[in-house]
Write an enzyme that holds these catalytic residues in place. Structure first.
Site, PDB file in Angstrom:
ATOM      1  N   LYS A  53      25.252 -14.223  68.600  1.00  0.00           N
ATOM      2  CA  LYS A  53      24.042 -13.503  68.197  1.00  0.00           C
ATOM      3  C   LYS A  53      24.061 -13.219  66.694  1.00  0.00           C
ATOM      4  O   LYS A  53      23.052 -13.341  66.012  1.00  0.00           O
ATOM      5  CB  LYS A  53      23.928 -12.182  68.977  1.00  0.00           C
ATOM      6  CG  LYS A  53      23.606 -12.387  70.456  1.00  0.00           C
ATOM      7  CD  LYS A  53      23.737 -11.101  71.258  1.00  0.00           C
ATOM      8  CE  LYS A  53      23.538 -11.354  72.748  1.00  0.00           C
ATOM      9  NZ  LYS A  53      23.681 -10.164  73.578  1.00  0.00           N
ATOM     10  N   GLN A  97      26.059  -4.324  73.380  1.00  0.00           N
ATOM     11  CA  GLN A  97      26.453  -5.404  74.291  1.00  0.00           C
ATOM     12  C   GLN A  97      26.937  -4.827  75.617  1.00  0.00           C
ATOM     13  O   GLN A  97      27.740  -3.892  75.653  1.00  0.00           O
ATOM     14  CB  GLN A  97      27.547  -6.262  73.624  1.00  0.00           C
ATOM     15  CG  GLN A  97      27.948  -7.495  74.409  1.00  0.00           C
ATOM     16  CD  GLN A  97      26.814  -8.518  74.569  1.00  0.00           C
ATOM     17  OE1 GLN A  97      25.931  -8.615  73.725  1.00  0.00           O
ATOM     18  NE2 GLN A  97      26.833  -9.260  75.654  1.00  0.00           N
ATOM     19  N   ASP A 120      16.641  -5.283  73.040  1.00  0.00           N
ATOM     20  CA  ASP A 120      17.038  -5.827  74.337  1.00  0.00           C
ATOM     21  C   ASP A 120      15.960  -5.577  75.397  1.00  0.00           C
ATOM     22  O   ASP A 120      15.975  -6.200  76.462  1.00  0.00           O
ATOM     23  CB  ASP A 120      18.328  -5.129  74.821  1.00  0.00           C
ATOM     24  CG  ASP A 120      19.557  -6.000  74.629  1.00  0.00           C
ATOM     25  OD1 ASP A 120      19.422  -7.230  74.740  1.00  0.00           O
ATOM     26  OD2 ASP A 120      20.644  -5.438  74.390  1.00  0.00           O
TER      27      ASP A 120
HETATM   28  N1  GUN Z   1      25.164  -8.793  78.472  1.00  0.00           N
HETATM   29  C1  GUN Z   1      24.709  -9.907  79.109  1.00  0.00           C
HETATM   30  N2  GUN Z   1      23.453 -10.190  78.718  1.00  0.00           N
HETATM   31  C2  GUN Z   1      23.112  -9.255  77.811  1.00  0.00           C
HETATM   32  C3  GUN Z   1      21.940  -9.038  77.037  1.00  0.00           C
HETATM   33  O1  GUN Z   1      20.921  -9.752  77.111  1.00  0.00           O
HETATM   34  N3  GUN Z   1      21.986  -7.965  76.208  1.00  0.00           N
HETATM   35  C4  GUN Z   1      23.062  -7.163  76.110  1.00  0.00           C
HETATM   36  N4  GUN Z   1      23.003  -6.124  75.281  1.00  0.00           N
HETATM   37  N5  GUN Z   1      24.155  -7.329  76.823  1.00  0.00           N
HETATM   38  C5  GUN Z   1      24.178  -8.384  77.652  1.00  0.00           C
END
Ligand code: GUN
Length: 291
Positions: A53, A97, A120
Site C-alpha cells: 500500500k 491494518q 477503508d
Molecule cells: N486487512 C485485510 N484487508 C484489509 C483492508 O482492506 N484494510 C485494512 N485496514 N486491513 C485489512
C-alpha cells in the site's frame, strides 16, 4: 476458455490517472495527499500488505506516513494516536491494518477514526452511507476495487444473480450492499449456509472471499459465469485463491487470477479513496483548479 480479468493492467491505468491528478494539484501549490498507515505488530501478511500500500501510494505521489507500533501496544495508546491523526491537518486518510492483536477491541478502534479520514470505509457512518447509496461516503477498498474491475470490462451486475461466498465485514458484507446498489439480485453464503453449491451454481457472477484455498471447484460454477476470486492464501511456496483456477477457467466466461486480479484493485481503490478524502478537504481550492 475464460477471459482473464487483469487487475494489474486495470490498476496501472487507474494509478496513472491518479498520478496525473495529484501532480496537477501539487503543481498548483497544494501539499501532496497524505495517508497515515498504522500497523500494530509484525504479522507477516500484514507487513507485506502495508508495504504494498505504501509503495503504491508513493508511486502516484501520495505521501505515506507509517506508524509501526509494537504488538503489545496498549489499546489506549493506539486510540490516542488515532485522535492525534484525526486532528492532524496534514493527514487526509487513516488506515489501521487489520487484524489487530487480540487485546485490542477492533470495533472501538474503527469507531475512533474520523469518518472523513476513514479511507477503508469501515466506520459505521461510511457503512451507513453505503446502505443509503450516498456517493459521498467511502466504500471499502476490496468491494470498490471489484466494482471498478467489473466496470472496466463492461460487466454490469444489473439484473444478474450475484452470489457472494463469505460474509465478512471487510469484503462480503459491504460488497453485497454495493452489488444491491448496482441492482443485482444478491445471495450471501457463509459458514452456516446449508448448501453453498445451490447458490454458486445459480450465479451469473460468483465472488468468493473466504480465504479457503480452492474451495470453489468447477462443478460449483455455472457455464459462462464471471468468477471473482478475493482469496489470498499461501499453499507451500505458492499464493493461491479461493478458486481452483486451472479447472474453473475452462468453464467460466471470465475469471480473476490470483495474484494479479482483485489484490491490485484493492490497493488502487485505497488510492482513490485517499484522493477523494484529500479533494474533499481542499474542495474550496480544487474546484477552480481542476482541468
Ligand atoms: N486487512 C485485510 N484487508 C484489509 C483492508 O482492506 N484494510 C485494512 N485496514 N486491513 C485489512
Amino acid at each position: 476458455m475464460a477471459l482473464i480479468l487483469d487487475g494489474r493492467e486495470v490498476s496501472k491505468r487507474i494509478r496513472e490517472e491518479i498520478r496525473k491528478e495529484v501532480s496537477l494539484y501539487v503543481s498548483k501549490g497544494l501539499r501532496a495527499p497524505t495517508l497515515a498507515v498504522v500497523l500494530v505488530g509484525d504479522d507477516p501478511a500484514s507487513v507485506v500488505y502495508v508495504n504494498n500500500k505504501r509503495k503504491a501510494s508513493q508511486s502516484v505521489g501520495i505521501r505515506s506516513l507509517l506508524y509501526h507500533l509494537p504488538k503489545d501496544t496498549p489499546q489506549e495508546k493506539l486510540l490516542s494516536l488515532i485522535d492525534e491523526l484525526n486532528r492532524n491537518e496534514e493527514v487526509d486518510g487513516i488506515l489501521v491494518q487489520l487484524p489487530l492483536p487480540e487485546h485490542i477491541d477492533q470495533k472501538k478502534v474503527i469507531l475512533r477514526i474520523s469518518p472523513e479520514k476513514d479511507v477503508d470505509g469501515f466506520h459505521p457512518e461510511n457503512m451507513g452511507r453505503l446502505v443509503a447509496q450516498m456517493e459521498d461516503g467511502f466504500i471499502p477498498c476490496t468491494p470498490l476495487g471489484i466494482d471498478l474491475l467489473l466496470k472496466h470490462y463492461r460487466i454490469d451486475p444489473k439484473g444478474k444473480d450475484v452470489t457472494i461466498v463469505g460474509a465478512g465485514f471487510i469484503v462480503g458484507r459491504p460488497l453485497s450492499l454495493l452489488m444491491l446498489w448496482r441492482n443485482a439480485t444478491v445471495s450471501v453464503c457463509h459458514i452456516h449456509t446449508k448448501d453453498i453449491k445451490k447458490f454458486t451454481l445459480g450465479a451469473d457472477i460468483l465472488i468468493s472471499a473466504t480465504g479457503v484455498p480452492k474451495l470453489i471447484k468447477a462443478d460449483m460454477v455455472k457455464e459462462g459465469a464471471v468468477v471473482i476470486d478475493v482469496g489470498i492464501s499461501r499453499l507451500g511456496d505458492k499464493i493461491v485463491g479461493d478458486v481452483d483456477f486451472e479447472e474453473v477457467k475452462k468453464k467460466a466466461g471470465a475469471i480473476t487470477p490470483v495474484p494479479g486480479g482483485v489484490g491490485p484493485m484493492t490497493v488502487s481503490a485505497l488510492l482513490l479513496n485517499t484522493l477523494k478524502a484529500y479533494k474533499k478537504r481542499f474542495s474550496h481550492l480544487i474546484s477552480t483548479t481542476k482541468p
